[in-house]
Motif scaffolding. Structure first.
Motif, PDB file in Angstrom:
ATOM      1  N   ARG A  91      -5.054 -16.042  -1.607  1.00 17.51           N
ATOM      2  CA  ARG A  91      -4.974 -14.671  -1.873  1.00 17.51           C
ATOM      3  C   ARG A  91      -3.845 -14.279  -2.973  1.00 17.51           C
ATOM      4  NH1 ARG A  91      -9.199 -15.001   0.360  1.00 17.51           N
ATOM      5  NH2 ARG A  91     -10.076 -13.559   1.805  1.00 17.51           N
ATOM      6  N   TYR A  92      -4.057 -13.172  -3.627  1.00 19.63           N
ATOM      7  CA  TYR A  92      -2.793 -12.541  -4.461  1.00 19.63           C
ATOM      8  C   TYR A  92      -2.540 -11.427  -3.869  1.00 19.63           C
ATOM      9  CZ  TYR A  92      -5.110 -15.788  -8.161  1.00 19.63           C
ATOM     10  OH  TYR A  92      -5.554 -16.404  -9.014  1.00 19.63           O
ATOM     11  N   VAL A  93      -1.196 -10.784  -3.953  1.00 13.38           N
ATOM     12  CA  VAL A  93      -1.091  -9.632  -3.525  1.00 13.38           C
ATOM     13  C   VAL A  93       0.210  -9.132  -4.521  1.00 13.38           C
ATOM     14  CG1 VAL A  93       0.433  -8.608  -1.564  1.00 13.38           C
ATOM     15  CG2 VAL A  93      -1.165 -10.482  -1.061  1.00 13.38           C
ATOM     16  N   VAL A  94       0.261  -7.872  -4.738  1.00 17.98           N
ATOM     17  CA  VAL A  94       1.238  -7.206  -5.566  1.00 17.98           C
ATOM     18  C   VAL A  94       1.995  -6.473  -4.325  1.00 17.98           C
ATOM     19  CG1 VAL A  94       1.912  -5.624  -7.456  1.00 17.98           C
ATOM     20  CG2 VAL A  94       0.260  -7.188  -7.737  1.00 17.98           C
ATOM     21  N   TYR A  95       3.312  -6.651  -4.244  1.00 17.35           N
ATOM     22  CA  TYR A  95       4.207  -5.691  -3.230  1.00 17.35           C
ATOM     23  C   TYR A  95       5.065  -5.105  -3.669  1.00 17.35           C
ATOM     24  CZ  TYR A  95       6.368  -5.168   1.426  1.00 17.35           C
ATOM     25  OH  TYR A  95       6.539  -4.728   2.755  1.00 17.35           O
ATOM     26  N   ASP A  96       5.250  -3.840  -3.455  1.00 15.27           N
ATOM     27  CA  ASP A  96       6.243  -3.107  -3.885  1.00 15.27           C
ATOM     28  C   ASP A  96       7.462  -3.154  -2.641  1.00 15.27           C
ATOM     29  OD1 ASP A  96       7.930  -1.096  -5.106  1.00 15.27           O
ATOM     30  OD2 ASP A  96       6.703   0.608  -4.349  1.00 15.27           O
ATOM     31  N   VAL A  97       8.475  -3.991  -3.340  1.00 13.52           N
ATOM     32  CA  VAL A  97       9.786  -4.002  -2.176  1.00 13.52           C
ATOM     33  C   VAL A  97      10.662  -3.022  -2.482  1.00 13.52           C
ATOM     34  CG1 VAL A  97      11.727  -5.861  -1.694  1.00 13.52           C
ATOM     35  CG2 VAL A  97       9.235  -6.681  -2.452  1.00 13.52           C
ATOM     36  N   GLU A  98      11.234  -2.489  -1.542  1.00  9.75           N
ATOM     37  CA  GLU A  98      12.250  -1.432  -1.550  1.00  9.75           C
ATOM     38  C   GLU A  98      13.577  -2.021  -1.044  1.00  9.75           C
ATOM     39  OE1 GLU A  98      10.762   1.960   0.548  1.00  9.75           O
ATOM     40  OE2 GLU A  98       9.760   2.671  -1.192  1.00  9.75           O
ATOM     41  N   TYR A  99      14.477  -1.695  -1.699  1.00  9.82           N
ATOM     42  CA  TYR A  99      15.851  -2.226  -1.345  1.00  9.82           C
ATOM     43  C   TYR A  99      16.938  -1.123  -1.728  1.00  9.82           C
ATOM     44  CZ  TYR A  99      16.216  -3.759  -6.160  1.00  9.82           C
ATOM     45  OH  TYR A  99      16.106  -3.828  -7.425  1.00  9.82           O
ATOM     46  N   ASP A 100      18.226  -1.207  -0.898  1.00  7.23           N
ATOM     47  CA  ASP A 100      19.342  -0.552  -1.428  1.00  7.23           C
ATOM     48  C   ASP A 100      20.273  -1.247  -2.116  1.00  7.23           C
ATOM     49  OD1 ASP A 100      18.216   1.785   0.170  1.00  7.23           O
ATOM     50  OD2 ASP A 100      18.944   0.743   2.023  1.00  7.23           O
ATOM     51  N   THR A 101      20.967  -0.530  -3.021  1.00  7.81           N
ATOM     52  CA  THR A 101      22.163  -1.112  -3.931  1.00  7.81           C
ATOM     53  C   THR A 101      23.280  -0.095  -3.676  1.00  7.81           C
ATOM     54  OG1 THR A 101      21.608   0.008  -6.035  1.00  7.81           O
ATOM     55  CG2 THR A 101      20.634  -2.270  -5.461  1.00  7.81           C
ATOM     56  N   ASP A 102      24.458  -0.182  -4.127  1.00  4.23           N
ATOM     57  CA  ASP A 102      25.609   0.593  -4.393  1.00  4.23           C
ATOM     58  C   ASP A 102      25.118   2.074  -4.890  1.00  4.23           C
ATOM     59  OD1 ASP A 102      26.998  -1.174  -2.914  1.00  4.23           O
ATOM     60  OD2 ASP A 102      28.033  -2.044  -4.505  1.00  4.23           O
ATOM     61  N   GLY A 148      22.210   3.475  -5.045  1.00  8.04           N
ATOM     62  CA  GLY A 148      20.872   3.994  -4.293  1.00  8.04           C
ATOM     63  C   GLY A 148      19.676   2.963  -4.217  1.00  8.04           C
ATOM     64  N   ALA A 149      18.814   3.654  -3.749  1.00  8.71           N
ATOM     65  CA  ALA A 149      17.478   3.069  -3.364  1.00  8.71           C
ATOM     66  C   ALA A 149      16.826   2.547  -4.641  1.00  8.71           C
ATOM     67  CB  ALA A 149      16.557   3.642  -2.355  1.00  8.71           C
ATOM     68  N   ARG A 150      16.301   1.139  -4.572  1.00 15.21           N
ATOM     69  CA  ARG A 150      15.468   0.699  -5.630  1.00 15.21           C
ATOM     70  C   ARG A 150      14.327   0.181  -5.216  1.00 15.21           C
ATOM     71  NH1 ARG A 150      18.349   1.243 -10.765  1.00 15.21           N
ATOM     72  NH2 ARG A 150      20.447   1.708 -10.093  1.00 15.21           N
ATOM     73  N   SER A 151      13.183   0.003  -6.063  1.00 11.81           N
ATOM     74  CA  SER A 151      11.943  -0.830  -5.930  1.00 11.81           C
ATOM     75  C   SER A 151      11.771  -1.755  -6.932  1.00 11.81           C
ATOM     76  CB  SER A 151      10.970   0.204  -5.334  1.00 11.81           C
ATOM     77  OG  SER A 151      10.265   0.812  -6.555  1.00 11.81           O
ATOM     78  N   LYS A 152      11.028  -2.877  -6.588  1.00 15.37           N
ATOM     79  CA  LYS A 152      10.704  -3.908  -7.497  1.00 15.37           C
ATOM     80  C   LYS A 152       9.195  -4.303  -7.085  1.00 15.37           C
ATOM     81  CE  LYS A 152      12.563  -6.699 -10.557  1.00 15.37           C
ATOM     82  NZ  LYS A 152      13.111  -6.322 -11.727  1.00 15.37           N
ATOM     83  N   LEU A 153       8.216  -4.395  -7.871  1.00 16.13           N
ATOM     84  CA  LEU A 153       7.045  -4.975  -7.784  1.00 16.13           C
ATOM     85  C   LEU A 153       6.941  -6.456  -7.717  1.00 16.13           C
ATOM     86  CD1 LEU A 153       4.417  -2.808  -9.752  1.00 16.13           C
ATOM     87  CD2 LEU A 153       4.942  -2.734  -7.325  1.00 16.13           C
ATOM     88  N   THR A 154       6.609  -7.125  -6.691  1.00 10.58           N
ATOM     89  CA  THR A 154       6.546  -8.480  -6.528  1.00 10.58           C
ATOM     90  C   THR A 154       5.141  -9.044  -6.312  1.00 10.58           C
ATOM     91  OG1 THR A 154       8.867  -8.238  -5.438  1.00 10.58           O
ATOM     92  CG2 THR A 154       7.581 -10.469  -5.119  1.00 10.58           C
TER      93      THR A 154
END
Length: 92
Positions: free
Chosen positions: A48-59, A61-67
């Motif tokens: 399968r293929y998946v595009v996943y929106d990963v959310e993470y915290d940095t100094d 603030g909150a960020r997100s990245k499509l993986t």
């Protein structure tokens, strides 16, 4: 674009159609869904293929990245693995 612009789902899972002529959406994960929801929906013996929106915290603030994830388990058929490997650029 739906995941990137609207952010209304956590992930989109794709599969190659039964006639092997197109890539289609198989399922979407709720925005408040967990990583375990995503992982639990992957087939044990199919690619399968998946595009996943990963959310993470940095100094800052909150960020997100499509993986992009290409799920290719060891027990999947060789033909399927080859088809998914050669077709992934069409999805990007």
């Amino acid at each position: 674009d739906e995941l990137k612009l609207r952010k209304n789902c956590r992930f989109i899972q794709y599969k190659i159609s039964d006639d092997a002529k197109s890539i289609e959406i198989e399922r979407k994960g709720d925005r408040d869904g967990s990583y375990d929801d995503f992982k639990g929906g992957l087939p044990e013996n199919e690619c399968r293929y998946v595009v996943y929106d990963v959310e993470y915290d940095t100094d800052d603030g909150a960020r997100s990245k499509l993986t992009f994830v290409m799920w290719s388990p060891d027990v999947a058929k060789v033909k399927s693995k080859m088809m998914y490997a050669s077709s992934k650029d069409a999805l990007r």
